[in-house]
Design a protein around this motif. Sequence first.
Motif, PDB file in Angstrom:
ATOM      1  N   LEU A   1     -61.418 -12.258  64.099  1.00  0.00           N
ATOM      2  CA  LEU A   1     -61.350 -12.462  62.602  1.00  0.00           C
ATOM      3  C   LEU A   1     -61.516 -10.834  61.995  1.00  0.00           C
TER       4      LEU A   1
ATOM      5  N   ARG B   1     -58.160  -9.414  62.187  1.00  0.00           N
ATOM      6  CA  ARG B   1     -57.151 -10.083  61.018  1.00  0.00           C
ATOM      7  C   ARG B   1     -57.528  -9.249  59.890  1.00  0.00           C
ATOM      8  N   ILE B   2     -59.027  -9.381  59.453  1.00  0.00           N
ATOM      9  CA  ILE B   2     -59.266  -8.720  58.069  1.00  0.00           C
ATOM     10  C   ILE B   2     -59.104  -7.211  57.980  1.00  0.00           C
ATOM     11  N   TRP B   3     -59.133  -6.318  59.030  1.00  0.00           N
ATOM     12  CA  TRP B   3     -58.743  -5.402  59.346  1.00  0.00           C
ATOM     13  C   TRP B   3     -57.047  -5.024  59.063  1.00  0.00           C
TER      14      TRP B   3
ATOM     15  N   PHE C   1     -55.131  -6.846  57.462  1.00  0.00           N
ATOM     16  CA  PHE C   1     -54.893  -7.150  56.102  1.00  0.00           C
ATOM     17  C   PHE C   1     -55.228  -5.986  55.178  1.00  0.00           C
ATOM     18  N   PHE C   2     -56.348  -5.583  55.270  1.00  0.00           N
ATOM     19  CA  PHE C   2     -56.835  -4.351  54.388  1.00  0.00           C
ATOM     20  C   PHE C   2     -56.006  -3.232  54.709  1.00  0.00           C
TER      21      PHE C   2
END
Length: 117
Positions: free
Chosen positions: A81, A84-86, A88-89
Amino acid sequence: TTALHWSLTQFTPASMEVHPHNSLERMYTILVLLCALVVFSSFVSSASQAITSLRNMNAEQQRQQLLLRNYFNENCVSSELGNRIWAFFKQKHFALKKRVHEDDITLLPLLPPYLVK
């Protein structure tokens, strides 16, 4: 003035191999060394200011990235997760900072209408 001349040559690339023969020559040599010291100091100052400016431009983004990593670690976010967040940003938020927007350019409103599409 001989002591001043000698001390200035210790802090600059100058040397005492060519000796002035009278007070006027010595004063001229001291003046040239002082000018060289000022010019070199200005160069070092400009380089330092440019480096500091570059660091300050990236400081907020690096701070946000560090806070995000700390948040992941402190809140036991899974690596999948977190990645994935990294991603995205990195793709959406951090990449947007590099693009120049029309609102950022204060000169554009000054253009005459026939030059604006």
